[in-house]
Scaffold this motif. Structure first.
Motif, PDB file in Angstrom:
ATOM      1  N   LYS A   1      55.195  55.848  33.742  1.00  0.00           N
ATOM      2  CA  LYS A   1      54.932  54.690  32.890  1.00  0.00           C
ATOM      3  C   LYS A   1      56.121  53.728  33.034  1.00  0.00           C
ATOM      4  O   LYS A   1      57.236  54.044  32.606  1.00  0.00           O
ATOM      5  CB  LYS A   1      54.769  55.131  31.432  1.00  0.00           C
ATOM      6  CG  LYS A   1      53.489  55.914  31.163  1.00  0.00           C
ATOM      7  CD  LYS A   1      53.283  56.160  29.683  1.00  0.00           C
ATOM      8  CE  LYS A   1      54.332  57.122  29.133  1.00  0.00           C
ATOM      9  NZ  LYS A   1      54.097  57.420  27.691  1.00  0.00           N
ATOM     10  N   LEU A   2      55.866  52.594  33.665  1.00  0.00           N
ATOM     11  CA  LEU A   2      56.927  51.624  33.926  1.00  0.00           C
ATOM     12  C   LEU A   2      56.668  50.331  33.159  1.00  0.00           C
ATOM     13  O   LEU A   2      55.570  49.774  33.220  1.00  0.00           O
ATOM     14  CB  LEU A   2      57.013  51.309  35.423  1.00  0.00           C
ATOM     15  CG  LEU A   2      57.379  52.463  36.363  1.00  0.00           C
ATOM     16  CD1 LEU A   2      57.474  51.948  37.794  1.00  0.00           C
ATOM     17  CD2 LEU A   2      58.691  53.111  35.944  1.00  0.00           C
ATOM     18  N   ARG A   3      57.672  49.886  32.454  1.00  0.00           N
ATOM     19  CA  ARG A   3      57.556  48.587  31.766  1.00  0.00           C
ATOM     20  C   ARG A   3      57.525  47.474  32.800  1.00  0.00           C
ATOM     21  O   ARG A   3      58.289  47.457  33.769  1.00  0.00           O
ATOM     22  CB  ARG A   3      58.745  48.376  30.836  1.00  0.00           C
ATOM     23  CG  ARG A   3      58.702  47.030  30.110  1.00  0.00           C
ATOM     24  CD  ARG A   3      59.405  45.900  30.838  1.00  0.00           C
ATOM     25  NE  ARG A   3      59.182  44.598  30.180  1.00  0.00           N
ATOM     26  CZ  ARG A   3      59.690  43.455  30.602  1.00  0.00           C
ATOM     27  NH1 ARG A   3      60.459  43.434  31.675  1.00  0.00           N
ATOM     28  NH2 ARG A   3      59.418  42.315  29.955  1.00  0.00           N
ATOM     29  N   THR A   4      56.626  46.507  32.585  1.00  0.00           N
ATOM     30  CA  THR A   4      56.581  45.313  33.424  1.00  0.00           C
ATOM     31  C   THR A   4      56.501  44.092  32.513  1.00  0.00           C
ATOM     32  O   THR A   4      56.038  44.179  31.379  1.00  0.00           O
ATOM     33  CB  THR A   4      55.350  45.297  34.353  1.00  0.00           C
ATOM     34  OG1 THR A   4      54.186  45.042  33.573  1.00  0.00           O
ATOM     35  CG2 THR A   4      55.203  46.609  35.107  1.00  0.00           C
ATOM     36  N   PRO A   5      56.931  42.934  33.017  1.00  0.00           N
ATOM     37  CA  PRO A   5      56.666  41.701  32.279  1.00  0.00           C
ATOM     38  C   PRO A   5      55.178  41.377  32.387  1.00  0.00           C
ATOM     39  O   PRO A   5      54.482  41.958  33.227  1.00  0.00           O
ATOM     40  CB  PRO A   5      57.516  40.665  33.018  1.00  0.00           C
ATOM     41  CG  PRO A   5      57.629  41.198  34.402  1.00  0.00           C
ATOM     42  CD  PRO A   5      57.659  42.690  34.266  1.00  0.00           C
ATOM     43  N   PRO A   6      54.677  40.454  31.581  1.00  0.00           N
ATOM     44  CA  PRO A   6      53.251  40.121  31.640  1.00  0.00           C
ATOM     45  C   PRO A   6      52.911  39.199  32.801  1.00  0.00           C
ATOM     46  O   PRO A   6      52.277  38.149  32.636  1.00  0.00           O
ATOM     47  CB  PRO A   6      53.002  39.438  30.286  1.00  0.00           C
ATOM     48  CG  PRO A   6      54.310  38.824  29.933  1.00  0.00           C
ATOM     49  CD  PRO A   6      55.356  39.780  30.452  1.00  0.00           C
ATOM     50  N   ASN A   7      53.333  39.607  33.991  1.00  0.00           N
ATOM     51  CA  ASN A   7      53.023  38.876  35.224  1.00  0.00           C
ATOM     52  C   ASN A   7      51.860  39.598  35.885  1.00  0.00           C
ATOM     53  O   ASN A   7      51.971  40.789  36.211  1.00  0.00           O
ATOM     54  CB  ASN A   7      54.258  38.854  36.128  1.00  0.00           C
ATOM     55  CG  ASN A   7      53.995  38.206  37.479  1.00  0.00           C
ATOM     56  OD1 ASN A   7      53.063  38.556  38.176  1.00  0.00           O
ATOM     57  ND2 ASN A   7      54.862  37.285  37.859  1.00  0.00           N
ATOM     58  N   PRO A   8      50.721  38.952  36.114  1.00  0.00           N
ATOM     59  CA  PRO A   8      49.547  39.654  36.636  1.00  0.00           C
ATOM     60  C   PRO A   8      49.761  40.280  38.008  1.00  0.00           C
ATOM     61  O   PRO A   8      49.186  41.337  38.308  1.00  0.00           O
ATOM     62  CB  PRO A   8      48.473  38.564  36.679  1.00  0.00           C
ATOM     63  CG  PRO A   8      49.220  37.270  36.676  1.00  0.00           C
ATOM     64  CD  PRO A   8      50.462  37.518  35.881  1.00  0.00           C
TER      65      PRO A   8
ATOM     66  N   ILE B   1      55.506  45.122  28.124  1.00  0.00           N
ATOM     67  CA  ILE B   1      56.307  45.168  26.896  1.00  0.00           C
ATOM     68  C   ILE B   1      57.233  43.957  26.880  1.00  0.00           C
ATOM     69  O   ILE B   1      57.862  43.644  27.904  1.00  0.00           O
ATOM     70  CB  ILE B   1      57.129  46.467  26.826  1.00  0.00           C
ATOM     71  CG1 ILE B   1      56.193  47.679  26.721  1.00  0.00           C
ATOM     72  CG2 ILE B   1      58.118  46.454  25.677  1.00  0.00           C
ATOM     73  CD1 ILE B   1      56.900  49.009  26.831  1.00  0.00           C
ATOM     74  N   PRO B   2      57.348  43.240  25.774  1.00  0.00           N
ATOM     75  CA  PRO B   2      58.253  42.082  25.709  1.00  0.00           C
ATOM     76  C   PRO B   2      59.685  42.451  26.098  1.00  0.00           C
ATOM     77  O   PRO B   2      60.157  43.555  25.809  1.00  0.00           O
ATOM     78  CB  PRO B   2      58.176  41.645  24.240  1.00  0.00           C
ATOM     79  CG  PRO B   2      56.829  42.114  23.786  1.00  0.00           C
ATOM     80  CD  PRO B   2      56.591  43.403  24.513  1.00  0.00           C
ATOM     81  N   PHE B   3      60.347  41.507  26.718  1.00  0.00           N
ATOM     82  CA  PHE B   3      61.701  41.706  27.230  1.00  0.00           C
ATOM     83  C   PHE B   3      62.630  42.271  26.156  1.00  0.00           C
ATOM     84  O   PHE B   3      63.397  43.202  26.403  1.00  0.00           O
ATOM     85  CB  PHE B   3      62.228  40.363  27.746  1.00  0.00           C
ATOM     86  CG  PHE B   3      63.531  40.425  28.479  1.00  0.00           C
ATOM     87  CD1 PHE B   3      63.586  40.722  29.827  1.00  0.00           C
ATOM     88  CD2 PHE B   3      64.725  40.162  27.818  1.00  0.00           C
ATOM     89  CE1 PHE B   3      64.795  40.767  30.510  1.00  0.00           C
ATOM     90  CE2 PHE B   3      65.937  40.199  28.477  1.00  0.00           C
ATOM     91  CZ  PHE B   3      65.968  40.507  29.833  1.00  0.00           C
ATOM     92  N   GLY B   4      62.565  41.713  24.961  1.00  0.00           N
ATOM     93  CA  GLY B   4      63.476  42.117  23.901  1.00  0.00           C
ATOM     94  C   GLY B   4      63.228  43.510  23.349  1.00  0.00           C
ATOM     95  O   GLY B   4      64.049  44.030  22.580  1.00  0.00           O
ATOM     96  N   GLU B   5      62.102  44.132  23.713  1.00  0.00           N
ATOM     97  CA  GLU B   5      61.762  45.462  23.199  1.00  0.00           C
ATOM     98  C   GLU B   5      61.964  46.577  24.232  1.00  0.00           C
ATOM     99  O   GLU B   5      61.685  47.739  23.952  1.00  0.00           O
ATOM    100  CB  GLU B   5      60.303  45.469  22.730  1.00  0.00           C
ATOM    101  CG  GLU B   5      60.028  44.508  21.588  1.00  0.00           C
ATOM    102  CD  GLU B   5      58.558  44.456  21.207  1.00  0.00           C
ATOM    103  OE1 GLU B   5      57.809  45.377  21.607  1.00  0.00           O
ATOM    104  OE2 GLU B   5      58.148  43.494  20.534  1.00  0.00           O
ATOM    105  N   VAL B   6      62.443  46.221  25.421  1.00  0.00           N
ATOM    106  CA  VAL B   6      62.547  47.208  26.503  1.00  0.00           C
ATOM    107  C   VAL B   6      63.585  48.280  26.183  1.00  0.00           C
ATOM    108  O   VAL B   6      63.353  49.477  26.398  1.00  0.00           O
ATOM    109  CB  VAL B   6      62.883  46.518  27.840  1.00  0.00           C
ATOM    110  CG1 VAL B   6      63.053  47.561  28.950  1.00  0.00           C
ATOM    111  CG2 VAL B   6      61.783  45.536  28.213  1.00  0.00           C
TER     112      VAL B   6
END
Length: 331
Positions: A171-178, A194-199
Motif C-alpha cells: 500500500k503506497l501513498r500517492t498524490p491525487p495524480n491520475p 492521501i493528502p500531503f499533510g497527512e502522509v
C-alpha cells in the motif's frame, strides 16, 4: 490683520492644490500584494526559489509589486491551492495537482518518459513542451512555468524494491495524480491517495506501507523515520507547476507582467542549477539517518507500463501522447 488672514487662506489653497495633484500619483503607484502559496516545507528549495522570485519582483517593480509567501500548506494542500488560484483568493500557486487547470498537463508525468532531468528541461523549453503548458486560460489560470518536483522513487518500511514482485501488494501513498495512481496500480502495488499533510501520520500509523516520493520531500517531511528503505527508480518525473490567476495577471500593467515573467524565468534557471547539489546533500543526510538506499534497474518496470500510455492516449488523444513521448525522447 485682514491681509494676514488673506495670505493664510492663499497659502492653504495652494497647499490643497498641491496635495490634490500628488494624491493621484500616490494611487497609481500604490503597492500591489500578490499572495503566493505552496505546500512544500519552508526549508525546501522550492521555498528558497519563490523567496528569490519575490525579491526580484519587488526590486524590478521598484516596490510596486510585493509577493507574500505562504509555505507549508498554510493555505491548503495542492488541490485547494489550485482551487484558490482559480477562484482568485490566492494569486499565485505551485503544486503537482492540476486537474482543475487542465488534466492534459499530467502528460509529462507518464512513467519513464524522461531519461534524466536534462531531458525534462529540454522538453519543457522546446516547442512541444511550451504547447503543453499553453493551457488553462478558459478556466481562469495563467501558466507561468514549472519547477522540478523531480523524479519519484519507491520507499517503504518492509524491504528494498529491486524487481516488480517486490512492490506487489504494498500500500503506497500517492498524490491525487491520475497518471501516478494508474502507474502504481499497473506495477502491482495498491495506491492510496492521501493528502500531503497527512502522509507522516499515515506512515506512523501504518495506514500505508510506504510512499513513492521525490527524495527532497521524503527528507523534508521526515517520512524516512517510518520508511527506511529507499529504492531509486526515477520511475516518474513530476513538475511543480507554477501558475497564476488569469484575471489577476491580465489586470497588471505590461511592465508588471514583464517583471513577473522575467522573475519566473530567472528563478527557474537558478533552481535548476541547484538541483544536483541539493540531491547529493539529501542523499548523504538520508544515509546518515539510517535509510537503506538501493538503485533500481528500471527495465523490468518499464516493460509493464505500456497500458498506462494506452489508457491516457485514449483519454487525451493517441497522437497527442505519441507526440509528447517522441519529443521527450529528443526526437
Amino acid at each position: 490683520m485682514s491681509i494676514f488672514i488673506a495670505d493664510k487662506r492663499r497659502i492653504l489653497r495652494v497647499s490643497l492644490l498641491c496635495l490634490a495633484a500628488v494624491l493621484p500619483l500616490q494611487t497609481v503607484h500604490a503597492e500591489t500584494v500578490l499572495r503566493l502559496a505552496h505546500a512544500s516545507s519552508s526549508s525546501s528549495l522550492i521555498n528558497e526559489a519563490v523567496t528569490k522570485f519575490a525579491a526580484e519582483v519587488k526590486e524590478k517593480s521598484k516596490g510596486d509589486l510585493t509577493v507574500q509567501i505562504f509555505p507549508d500548506g498554510q493555505l491548503g494542500d495542492e488541490g485547494p491551492i489550485a482551487d484558490g488560484v482559480g477562484a482568485g483568493s490566492i494569486d499565485i500557486g505551485l503544486g503537482g495537482v492540476v486537474d482543475q487547470i487542465d488534466p492534459k498537463l499530467n502528460v509529462v508525468t507518464l512513467p519513464f518518459l524522461f531519461a534524466d532531468a536534462k531531458a525534462a528541461h529540454t522538453f519543457l523549453d522546446g516547442p512541444v513542451g511550451k504547447s503543453v503548458f499553453d493551457t488553462g486560460g478558459d478556466r481562469g489560470y495563467r501558466m507561468l512555468g514549472a519547477l522540478d518536483s523531480g523524479f519519484r522513487q519507491f520507499a517503504n518500511s518492509a524491504h528494498p524494491i529491486k524487481a516488480p514482485e517486490d512492490i506487489s501488494g504494498l500500500k503506497l501513498r500517492t498524490p491525487p495524480n491520475p497518471v501516478i495512481l494508474a502507474t502504481i496500480k499497473q506495477l502491482g502495488a495498491l495506491p492510496q491517495s492521501i493528502p500531503f499533510g497527512e502522509v507522516y501520520t499515515s506512515l506512523q500509523a501504518k495506514v500505508v506501507d510506504g510512499v513513492e516520493p521525490e527524495i527532497r520531500d521524503f527528507f523534508d517531511q521526515k517520512w524516512y523515520e517510518s520508511a527506511k528503505y529507499l529504492s531509486v527508480s526515477n520511475y516518474i518525473w513530476t513538475p511543480n507547476y507554477w501558475y497564476m490567476n488569469k484575471d489577476r495577471y491580465d489586470g497588471l500593467s505590461d511592465a508588471e507582467r514583464t517583471v513577473i515573467d522575467t522573475a519566473v524565468a530567472d528563478t527557474t534557471v537558478w533552481y535548476r542549477g541547484k538541483l544536483d547539489e541539493v540531491y547529493a546533500d539529501v542523499r548523504a543526510k538520508l544515509t546518515q539517518a539510517g535509510v537503506e538506499i538501493n538503485e533500481v534497474d528500471g527495465a523490468p518496470f518499464r516493460a509493464l507500463v505500456d497500458p498506462v500510455y494506452q489508457q491516457f492516449g485514449a483519454e487525451w488523444g493517441a497522437d497527442f501522447v505519441a507526440n509528447v513521448r517522441k519529443a521527450a525522447d529528443g526526437q
